[in-house]
Write an enzyme that holds these catalytic residues in place. Structure first.
Site, PDB file in Angstrom:
ATOM      1  N   TRP A 361     -22.068 -21.699  -5.959  1.00  0.00           N
ATOM      2  CA  TRP A 361     -21.069 -20.840  -5.306  1.00  0.00           C
ATOM      3  C   TRP A 361     -21.055 -19.445  -5.919  1.00  0.00           C
ATOM      4  CZ3 TRP A 361     -15.619 -20.041  -7.287  1.00  0.00           C
ATOM      5  CH2 TRP A 361     -15.538 -20.260  -8.657  1.00  0.00           C
ATOM      6  N   ASP A 362     -21.719 -19.287  -7.080  1.00  0.00           N
ATOM      7  CA  ASP A 362     -21.818 -17.983  -7.744  1.00  0.00           C
ATOM      8  C   ASP A 362     -22.232 -16.908  -6.728  1.00  0.00           C
ATOM      9  OD1 ASP A 362     -22.149 -20.159  -9.526  1.00  0.00           O
ATOM     10  OD2 ASP A 362     -23.068 -18.898 -11.050  1.00  0.00           O
ATOM     11  N   GLU A 488     -14.015 -26.883 -13.890  1.00  0.00           N
ATOM     12  CA  GLU A 488     -14.703 -28.171 -14.018  1.00  0.00           C
ATOM     13  C   GLU A 488     -14.139 -29.031 -15.142  1.00  0.00           C
ATOM     14  OE1 GLU A 488     -18.851 -27.309 -14.291  1.00  0.00           O
ATOM     15  OE2 GLU A 488     -18.963 -26.707 -12.186  1.00  0.00           O
ATOM     16  N   LYS A 592     -11.450 -24.757 -17.910  1.00  0.00           N
ATOM     17  CA  LYS A 592     -12.757 -24.205 -18.284  1.00  0.00           C
ATOM     18  C   LYS A 592     -12.889 -22.751 -17.827  1.00  0.00           C
ATOM     19  CE  LYS A 592     -17.715 -25.011 -17.581  1.00  0.00           C
ATOM     20  NZ  LYS A 592     -18.724 -25.638 -16.716  1.00  0.00           N
ATOM     21  N   GLN A 593     -12.420 -22.498 -16.594  1.00  0.00           N
ATOM     22  CA  GLN A 593     -12.615 -21.169 -16.003  1.00  0.00           C
ATOM     23  C   GLN A 593     -11.528 -20.922 -14.972  1.00  0.00           C
ATOM     24  OE1 GLN A 593     -16.136 -23.370 -14.385  1.00  0.00           O
ATOM     25  NE2 GLN A 593     -16.242 -21.549 -13.104  1.00  0.00           N
TER      26      GLN A 593
HETATM   27  C1  BGC Z   1     -19.608 -23.172 -13.936  1.00  0.00           C
HETATM   28  C2  BGC Z   1     -19.787 -23.137 -12.438  1.00  0.00           C
HETATM   29  C3  BGC Z   1     -20.972 -22.267 -12.107  1.00  0.00           C
HETATM   30  C4  BGC Z   1     -22.213 -22.731 -12.840  1.00  0.00           C
HETATM   31  C5  BGC Z   1     -23.418 -21.830 -12.593  1.00  0.00           C
HETATM   32  C6  BGC Z   1     -20.893 -23.635 -14.589  1.00  0.00           C
HETATM   33  O1  BGC Z   1     -20.748 -23.602 -15.961  1.00  0.00           O
HETATM   34  O2  BGC Z   1     -18.563 -24.024 -14.300  1.00  0.00           O
HETATM   35  O3  BGC Z   1     -18.628 -22.624 -11.836  1.00  0.00           O
HETATM   36  O4  BGC Z   1     -21.194 -22.288 -10.736  1.00  0.00           O
HETATM   37  O5  BGC Z   1     -21.937 -22.750 -14.207  1.00  0.00           O
HETATM   38  O6  BGC Z   1     -23.176 -20.534 -13.022  1.00  0.00           O
END
Ligand code: BGC
Length: 789
Positions: A361-362, A488, A592-593
């Protein structure tokens, strides 16, 4: 970690001098060149020493089984990994009878410069061999933006103080030996010798190798041609075997004599074309580049970048390092997305094999916003690629017992490659993120053809997914249960607020665009009843809220979970996923984010100002930023709710992610989302830009450290220049008919060519919330700033 003084600070170049051998793996990523189709890591010309040799062609991958300890229905059985294709950048040098190898002899000087305006990597060095012969080596390397199959190198060797016999070997190498991967599960599974030889040729100064991948059946061709310019006794010969094609140039150089070789490399690949067709394709690419010539390629590259910078530059005054980092970020996002043309934009671009070269999704959430307002053509290409993967997404939905399309969490060619359900397929929000990118692009450009074609179909199929994934409860409220949001560290949760809000937008716009294009919608089987059900689900979407705390919940029940024990978590235990079991992470309040905080940016209209501030204050102390995607989102909301210094530190962190190797994995490739997020932090954070359908608004406010910020936005066929200083903001419509924008809520009509200025009101300043211990953002080692009030 790369320390602050590793690259000299300069607004338009990234310069490393002297060579830092310990940081080769990182600098290979930082100095990578790419156009979105071909990618070359910044390996030294002579190939060794290296961290990771890397030459990539977007989409070229190998498939491999995904093993499971216990089988279960619906697990993806096959993984995909981007492979290191034929290396066309190797140019070895023998000085008298010793290889030019920086691990031996004496390196008197060494400089590498990534020139962001010229789009080339320059190297200059002076080396004395163990036997005492000195040479000066200069090279300029490029991956062409204008001729997407072409990469080129000008390589020059000069004798310094004695006459030397030199041998230059310019090569194409397939199946290079790769270092064994380290233990981090996020790093790529390196596939050794993935290519089967099909053809090798060398004649005169021309070389060619054609290979095919074992399992994915992709044919990869690389061809090279050279021009050689040296003293009279310069000789050339060439040879090839299955995995190497080599041009050998011998010469004798008196002091001051130079031998110059211009090497042009053409790449092509296909899953369907025959060997003769792929061979012709690379030969044709080389013929075209030969007509342009080395200088022509350099000139075209400059022109392409002049145009890019005119549209996309972000000027920052008050922090030179940030200025450099922002341009570095914009350059690499351009490299990742510019000419991807109907292929995915991987999360590392083409700079390394981290995450196996997958896209997430980035792309839609972080990279495409920047490209939408600066290079909209690249957005159509990226969304057309998504559209081309609809068959796999429909099949996946069917397999999961769902309707519409379920796009993969991570992939190269379109099918799901995530072997881990909770932080994989359960992250259904990727479908709404794709829909959001369609909505953003269509409402920024008014591209009606895309809207009624690929755009509509993407919206319809994702809307259908939400209807089958969610349900109305007995009171009519719509819930989406058992999904993973952006964070996540919570998984398979009910009613993730971000997912629900984004799904509601997906459903509303799906209905809107279907009704705008009734004929095309009918062809997809959409009728009035279906769009009405979408609108109803959107209107009834549940948003979990904690009445006691008066904050929105990240997902239902989140605020009831036990807080994470930060006091007992050591700083070396981040990222948590590598030190604690997921079961424990999932049941605690630890983020996490940015998740709820991201929702407040992407769906800002759903939160009032007080809730934004309260929610931000609630989630900051439990957000650990174990993902590089977080800092930029936190920057945007910190700026909006009045924590200018904190927002600035987040923006700096996003910008410096790779220049300072903040996550200790820049060696695996750059963090393209964070680099794109730098633009988001500055433009949407300090510029306060929001675009919602027909409305474009700005809420500019600079942090103390910055004295000026300027950028351009391309929207509705017009370009708007925005310049902000501490006291005022000036908006200039550079072309097109007059338009209306909002500045801190005030409506302004901009007319072509004239500038409109407005004061920047004083912001409400709040004491910034704290982050988990040791997790304050910014430059390495930065402490929490003593902030307002
Ligand atoms: C993140 C995801 C991201 C992926 C690739 C993961 O660590 O939690 O949101 O899409 O890295 O960048």
């Amino acid at each position: 970690m790369i320390t602050a003084n590793c690259f000299a600070v300069d607004p338009w170049i990234l310069r490393e001098a002297p060579l830092n051998m310990d940081l080769l793996p990182q600098s290979e990523s930082v100095f990578a060149l790419s156009n979105g189709h071909v990618g070359w890591r910044g390996n030294l010309d002579e190939g060794e020493p290296h961290g990771l040799p890397g030459s990539y062609l977007n989409g070229v991958h190998e498939v491999h089984p995904l093993p499971y300890a216990e089988g279960a229905y619906g697990n993806p059985e096959s993984g995909q990994t981007a492979i290191n294709v034929t290396n066309g950048k190797v140019i070895r040098l023998l000085v008298d009878d010793e290889p030019f190898d920086l691990r031996y002899g004496r390196l008197r000087s060494h400089e590498r410069v990534l020139d962001l305006r010229a789009g080339v990597l320059r190297r200059t060095c002076e080396w004395t061999s163990p036997a005492g012969c000195s040479v000066r080596v200069r090279s300029t390397r490029m991956v062409s933006f204008t001729q997407r199959s072409i990469a080129a190198i000008a390589y020059e060797v000069e004798a310094v103080d004695t006459t030397v016999r030199v041998v230059v070997q310019s090569e194409l190498i397939a199946n290079e030996q790769l270092p064994t991967p380290k233990g981090d599960p996020r790093a790529a599974v390196a596939l050794q010798s993935p290519l089967d030889a099909e053809e090798a040729a060398a004649s005169g100064t021309r070389l060619r190798l054609i290979h095919c991948t074992h399992n994915s059946g992709l044919r990869v061709a690389a061809a090279a041609d050279h021009t050689v310019d040296g003293p009279a006794m310069t000789r050339t010969s060439s040879e090839s075997n299955a995995d190497v094609a080599r041009l050998t140039v011998t010469s004798e150089l008196a002091p001051g004599d130079k031998l110059r070789i211009e090497k042009t490399v053409g790449y092509g690949w296909s899953g369907v074309r025959s060997l003769p067709a792929v061979r012709d394709q690379v030969e044709a690419a080389l013929a075209a580049a030969a007509t342009t010539g080395w200088q022509g390629l350099i000139d075209e590259q400059r022109e392409y970048l002049d145009d890019f910078w005119a549209r996309s530059d972000v000027e920052v005054q008050g922090d030179e390092e940030l200025q450099q980092a922002v341009r570095f970020a914009l350059f690499h996002v351009l490299q990742a997305g510019a000419r991807a043309e109907q292929r995915a934009i991987p999360s590392k671009g083409l700079t390394g094999t981290g995450y196996d070269g997958h896209s997430f999704w980035d792309t839609e959430t972080f990279v495409l916003p920047l490209l939408t307002y600066t290079s909209p053509n690249a957005v159509v290409e990226a969304l057309n690629w998504r559209h081309s993967t609809l068959p796999q997404a429909r099949e996946r939905a069917r397999q999961l017992g769902l309707r519409g399309a379920a796009f993969p969490w991570r992939t190269i060619e379109g099918s799901e490659c995530s072997a881990y359900w909770p932080a994989g397929t359960a992250a259904f929000h990727v479908n709404a993120d794709i829909a959001d990118a369609v909505i953003r692009y269509v409402s920024a450009t008014g591209d009606a053809e895309f809207e009624r074609g690929c755009g509509l179909e993407l919206l319809v199929e994702t809307a259908r997914l939400w209807m089958s994934l969610g349900h109305h409860d007995s009171g009519g409220t719509f819930h989406i249960d058992g999904v993973t949001g952006p964070d996540e560290y919570s998984a398979i949760a009910d009613d993730n607020t971000y997912t629900n809000l984004m799904a509601a937008r997906n459903l509303r716009w799906g209905a809107e665009i279907a009704e705008r294009n009734p004929r095309e919608a009918a062809a997809l089987g959409v009728d009035h009843e279906e769009t009405a059900s979408w609108r109803e689900a959107a209107a009834e979407m549940h948003l979990p809220y904690d009445d006691e705390l008066k904050v929105h919940e990240q997902h239902a029940g989140f605020t009831r979970h036990q807080p994470w024990d930060f006091a007992s978590t050591r700083i070396d235990q981040y990222p948590l996923l590598l030190h604690f079991p997921y079961f424990d992470i999932y049941r605690k309040q630890v983020v996490k984010q940015a998740d709820l905080v991201l929702a407040m940016y992407t769906c800002g209209e759903s939160f009032d100002a007080e809730h934004k501030a309260r929610n931000f204050a609630y989630y900051e102390p439990c957000t650990v930023r174990d993902s590089s995607l977080s800092a930029c989102c936190q920057a945007v909301i910190a700026a909006e709710v009045g924590h200018a210094q904190l927002a600035y530190d987040y923006a700096v962190e996003a910008a410096m992610m790779d220049l300072n190797d903040l996550e200790n994995n820049t060696r695996d490739g750059l963090h393209i989302a964070s680099l794109a997020g730098t633009w988001m932090a500055l433009v949407c954070g300090f510029g306060g830009m929001r675009h919602d359908g027909d409305h474009l608004s700005f809420m500019p406010r600079l942090p103390e450290r910055l004295s000026r910020l300027a950028f351009r936005v391309r929207i509705w066929g017009r370009s708007v220049r925005v310049e902000i200083d501490a006291r005022s903001a000036t908006y200039t419509l550079l072309d097109g008919e007059s338009m209306t924008i909002r500045h801190h809520g005030e409506e302004l009509t901009l007319t072509s060519g004239s500038a409109t200025s407005r004061p920047v009101p004083d912001g409400h300043r709040r004491r910034a919330p704290e982050q988990p211990p040791g997790r304050y953002p910014g430059r390495p080692g930065q402490q929490q700033a003593d902030e307002e009030p």
